[in-house]
Write an enzyme that holds these catalytic residues in place. Sequence first.
Site, mmCIF file in Angstrom:
data_model
loop_
_atom_site.group_PDB
_atom_site.id
_atom_site.type_symbol
_atom_site.label_atom_id
_atom_site.label_comp_id
_atom_site.label_asym_id
_atom_site.label_seq_id
_atom_site.Cartn_x
_atom_site.Cartn_y
_atom_site.Cartn_z
ATOM 1 N N ARG A 154 -7.425 3.498 -14.975
ATOM 2 C CA ARG A 154 -7.346 4.061 -13.629
ATOM 3 C C ARG A 154 -7.978 5.449 -13.499
ATOM 4 N NH1 ARG A 154 -3.354 5.024 -11.042
ATOM 5 N NH2 ARG A 154 -4.122 4.282 -9.040
ATOM 6 N N GLU B 18 4.353 -6.404 1.605
ATOM 7 C CA GLU B 18 3.936 -6.806 0.253
ATOM 8 C C GLU B 18 3.772 -5.640 -0.697
ATOM 9 O OE1 GLU B 18 1.113 -10.619 1.284
ATOM 10 O OE2 GLU B 18 0.234 -8.649 1.022
ATOM 11 N N PRO B 19 4.822 -4.937 -1.036
ATOM 12 C CA PRO B 19 4.660 -3.831 -1.980
ATOM 13 C C PRO B 19 4.352 -4.329 -3.390
ATOM 14 C CG PRO B 19 6.988 -4.216 -1.528
ATOM 15 C CD PRO B 19 6.217 -5.137 -0.617
ATOM 16 N N GLY B 20 3.444 -3.661 -4.056
ATOM 17 C CA GLY B 20 3.149 -3.984 -5.459
ATOM 18 C C GLY B 20 3.447 -2.756 -6.300
ATOM 19 N N ARG B 21 2.594 -1.719 -6.111
ATOM 20 C CA ARG B 21 2.724 -0.478 -6.861
ATOM 21 C C ARG B 21 4.133 0.117 -6.734
ATOM 22 N NH1 ARG B 21 -1.760 2.843 -7.613
ATOM 23 N NH2 ARG B 21 -2.740 1.850 -5.833
ATOM 24 N N GLY C 297 0.778 -1.236 0.000
ATOM 25 C CA GLY C 297 0.000 0.000 0.000
ATOM 26 C C GLY C 297 0.803 1.275 0.000
ATOM 27 N N CYS D 25 -15.479 4.363 -27.426
ATOM 28 C CA CYS D 25 -16.785 4.997 -27.573
ATOM 29 C C CYS D 25 -17.376 5.232 -26.200
ATOM 30 C CB CYS D 25 -17.694 4.104 -28.377
ATOM 31 S SG CYS D 25 -17.408 4.304 -30.108
ATOM 32 N N GLU D 26 -16.795 6.182 -25.488
ATOM 33 C CA GLU D 26 -17.227 6.422 -24.121
ATOM 34 C C GLU D 26 -16.640 7.755 -23.670
ATOM 35 O OE1 GLU D 26 -17.893 3.126 -21.952
ATOM 36 O OE2 GLU D 26 -17.460 3.976 -19.998
ATOM 37 N N TYR E 267 -0.767 -1.683 -12.201
ATOM 38 C CA TYR E 267 -2.224 -1.609 -12.358
ATOM 39 C C TYR E 267 -2.642 -0.976 -13.688
ATOM 40 C CZ TYR E 267 -1.880 -2.748 -7.415
ATOM 41 O OH TYR E 267 -1.551 -3.351 -6.228
#
Length: 432
Positions: free
Chosen positions: A331, A291-294, A249, A362-363, A391
């Site tokens: 994101r 547990e680092p991810g980012r 986190g 198309c959004e 991510y």
Amino acid sequence: MFVSDFLAVDHQGHLTIEGADTVALAQQYGTPLYVMSEGQVRESCRRFTSAMRDCYGENSLVIYASKALNCKEMCRIIRSEGLGLDVVSGGELYTAMAADFPAERIFFHGNNKTPSELQYALECGVGTIVVDNMTELELLDSLAAAGSKVQEIMLRIKPGVEAHTHQYVMTGSIDSKFGFALENGEAFEAARFAQKCKNLKLRGLHCHIGSQIFEIEPFCETARIMLRFMLRLKEELGLKIDKLNLGGGFGIPYIPEHDPRQPVEFLRQVSAVVHEQCEQLGLELPMMLIEPGRSIAATAGITLYTVGAVKEIQGVRTYVSVDGGMPDNPRYALYGSEYTAIIANRAKAPADFKATIAGKCCESGDLLAENIYIQKPVPGDLLAVLATGAYNYSMASNYNRIPRPAMVMVRDGSSREIIRRESYEDLVRNDI
Ligand code: LLP
């Protein structure tokens, strides 16, 4: 550049990543293109592993949360850096096994692992399964019994700590789908039950309070709460828990205003709290895991797009459309996440043009950034969005049947493709 020391601008005014010219990369591999700096990934791993060793000691492990970016080459790099690996689905586990990641260093998370995923994890010999709920506890015990195995587990605990982050990525409070709550006795009952399971060995407690967090105090508070719970398990159940996983986190800088703490600062404070609290409570120091991810993957990555239509709407705004968008980076659409972008072929020009970066779906919500300042763009320019290593690919979709981009890894100026670009054929591969 503030995001990563591996980004620079060369004499031609081209953005470079670990010595590779982004303009040349775009020509060679096409756009949109995910580009990762191997040096930055490795440096981030080492910052965590060395800080962990220095601040807490050898009885520790840094685990990469592979949901941030899971592919075979990332698993190989993480393996060679000596980290553990967090997987959260059969697919992430399969990828790790396909990359020969040592199963005993894998931690299997998730709030609703299916029976077949659990069975697969047992067959792979996954080191630790982080059990989320009673259904899983009972199921895993019976699957392990059927396979004549004793599986090491941790329990996922909701410590009841609120961190200051986006609501969608907050996970620590009682109103969360993840884990056992402390407040209502659920966590204690789960530990009591696990103790009786013959084919499970409860070794640790796990928690994860959220993502993109800049403050250190919520982690310290979480550590205190978890250790008090460990003491209760020891005193009331005679349970000796010797592993404490505080999750991931840790925030990263998407924009210059973001000012994250260095791993060493974070780990110094958290380690001090764990040491103090254990001494006060008379607990032996547990093995500490994070547990680092980012913070391993994000700043190592950029995404290159080709600018198409530039639509100036007088008195409203200018839409700068690129050849990707929410399918390769959802994101902004999901969380309103901020990004920094640069015209990579004219990176030295002043960034004085206010633009909204739009994708090609198309959004109307298909935006990558709103009202940011970039160099004045013209069709055909190369736009780099920074800090997209986490991510982005892992959350990519084929919305509008847009093929996923390729991913390239750069090492000391040379590049290699690590994920092939999807073709139109790939898109219909499973259509019947
Ligand atoms: N451990 C567990 C159990 C997790 O659930 C997560 C992230 C991590 C570790 C790694 O957290 P990190 O260090 O990456 O913040 N899709 C969102 C982020 C969701 C995070 C989910 N869990 C985003 O794009 O911001």
